[in-house]
Design a protein around this motif. Structure first.
Motif, PDB file in Angstrom:
ATOM      1  N   ALA A  10       0.830  -1.207   0.000  1.00 55.11           N
ATOM      2  CA  ALA A  10       0.000   0.000   0.000  1.00 55.11           C
ATOM      3  C   ALA A  10       0.863   1.255   0.000  1.00 55.11           C
ATOM      4  O   ALA A  10       0.540   2.243  -0.677  1.00 55.11           O
ATOM      5  CB  ALA A  10      -0.933  -0.012   1.211  1.00 55.11           C
ATOM      6  N   GLN A  11       1.952   1.228   0.747  1.00 57.46           N
ATOM      7  CA  GLN A  11       2.851   2.384   0.787  1.00 57.46           C
ATOM      8  C   GLN A  11       3.535   2.604  -0.558  1.00 57.46           C
ATOM      9  O   GLN A  11       3.673   3.745  -1.022  1.00 57.46           O
ATOM     10  CB  GLN A  11       3.891   2.183   1.890  1.00 57.46           C
ATOM     11  CG  GLN A  11       3.320   2.266   3.290  1.00 57.46           C
ATOM     12  CD  GLN A  11       4.319   1.858   4.361  1.00 57.46           C
ATOM     13  OE1 GLN A  11       5.356   1.240   4.073  1.00 57.46           O
ATOM     14  NE2 GLN A  11       4.013   2.176   5.606  1.00 57.46           N
TER      15      GLN A  11
ATOM     16  N   ASP B 261       0.948   4.040  -2.910  1.00 58.71           N
ATOM     17  CA  ASP B 261       0.644   5.429  -2.561  1.00 58.71           C
ATOM     18  C   ASP B 261       1.747   6.362  -3.055  1.00 58.71           C
ATOM     19  O   ASP B 261       1.470   7.425  -3.637  1.00 58.71           O
ATOM     20  CB  ASP B 261       0.481   5.550  -1.048  1.00 58.71           C
ATOM     21  CG  ASP B 261       0.098   6.956  -0.622  1.00 58.71           C
ATOM     22  OD1 ASP B 261      -1.018   7.389  -0.950  1.00 58.71           O
ATOM     23  OD2 ASP B 261       0.925   7.620   0.034  1.00 58.71           O
TER      24      ASP B 261
ATOM     25  N   ALA C 186      -3.596   1.289 -10.243  1.00 59.35           N
ATOM     26  CA  ALA C 186      -4.382   1.164  -9.012  1.00 59.35           C
ATOM     27  C   ALA C 186      -5.334  -0.028  -9.075  1.00 59.35           C
ATOM     28  O   ALA C 186      -5.497  -0.759  -8.092  1.00 59.35           O
ATOM     29  CB  ALA C 186      -5.152   2.454  -8.763  1.00 59.35           C
TER      30      ALA C 186
ATOM     31  N   ASN D  42       1.169   9.174  -6.014  1.00 55.02           N
ATOM     32  CA  ASN D  42       1.233  10.577  -5.621  1.00 55.02           C
ATOM     33  C   ASN D  42       2.472  11.307  -6.112  1.00 55.02           C
ATOM     34  O   ASN D  42       2.442  12.521  -6.320  1.00 55.02           O
ATOM     35  CB  ASN D  42       1.149  10.696  -4.101  1.00 55.02           C
ATOM     36  CG  ASN D  42      -0.248  10.387  -3.580  1.00 55.02           C
ATOM     37  OD1 ASN D  42      -1.217  11.031  -3.964  1.00 55.02           O
ATOM     38  ND2 ASN D  42      -0.358   9.393  -2.725  1.00 55.02           N
TER      39      ASN D  42
END
Length: 262
Positions: free
Chosen positions: A133-134, A137, A180, A141
């Motif tokens: 997940a990190q 992300d 995603a 971003n």
């Protein structure tokens, strides 16, 4: 390379055409069918070898619709039908193993045997899920920075800059929505461990002992859950063991097929 329409989308695949026994290779997350080039060359003399790009990967192009790994298993089964292959050996690496297991559970009559590379049947540990997940992300971003690209490449391919370079170029071109959705399908997969006993096909589980994505316990758990299975541990191999240690993996697959497939 050929293209067909399956389940409302284009599927890009390669097929060596010759051979009485068909092997269908399914790739891992962030990869594409070319990750099996070494296996195609090593096995095509004696087997019909097929590779394909799953949804959201390779030449399948951008994806805007959520999907599950069961949907990808349906794509795999439909590809077999299109090629008029009644039964095949399914070879899956990591995510491709998740897809191959689901295809075997849903379409057991289509599966002659399984070769499961750097994969598992259960779910990732919470710490592993948090790491993924990190990574996602940061990628979503801040784009795929060089530092992040090296981290991802090291996770999959180990410490080989030459091997990593073409894949990093592909990853930098990825559409973020597709990225995603690909991660979502992986993260939200169901636990297949309770269903493994249903699979009676011969199986080979291959695992590299330097794999940072799949632990030895997870690989052994998969082997133990399959009734007719063998296990091969490859010393020093990273997650994409079929690429980093192709000769050893090819030899293991040849040996297994000579024993399990008539």
């Amino acid at each position: 390379m050929s293209v067909i329409r399956i389940n409302g989308r284009s599927i890009h695949y390669t097929d060596t055409l010759q051979g009485d026994v068909a092997l269908v290779f399914s790739h891992g997350l962030l990869m594409d069918r070319s990750m099996f080039d070494a296996q195609v060359e090593a096995l095509r003399e004696h087997y019909r070898v097929i590779t394909w790009d799953q949804r959201g990967h390779g030449q399948a192009g951008p994806n805007r619709e959520p999907f599950s790994l069961w949907d990808s298993a349906d794509d795999l089964a439909a590809l077999l039908d299109h090629l008029d292959i009644p039964q095949a050996v399914l070879v899956g690496m990591s995510q491709g193993g998740y897809v191959s297991l689901r295809a075997a559970l849903r379409y057991p009559e289509k599966v002659q045997a399984l070769v499961l590379i750097a994969t598992q049947a259960g779910l990732d540990a919470p710490g592993q899920q948090q790491l993924y997940a990190q990574l996602l992300d940061a990628w979503m971003n801040y784009s795929l920075t060089d530092a992040l690209a090296q981290t991802v490449a090291g996770f999959i391919l180990g410490d080989d800059p030459a091997l990593a370079a073409p894949w990093i170029s592909k990853w930098k071109a990825l559409d973020t929505t597709t990225l995603a959705l690909n991660f979502k399908a992986l993260a939200e997969r169901d636990d297949l461990l309770p269903q493994l006993a249903r699979l009676q096909q011969p199986a080979l589980v291959i695992w590299g002992d330097a794999d940072r994505a799949i632990s030895q316990d997870k690989a052994q758990q998969l082997k133990a859950g399959l009734a007719h299975s063998q296990f091969s541990s490859v010393a020093g191999a990273a997650h994409a063991v079929n690429m980093t240690h192709a000769e050893r993996v090819n030899a293991d697959i040849r040996r297994f097929l000579s024993e399990a497939v008539t």
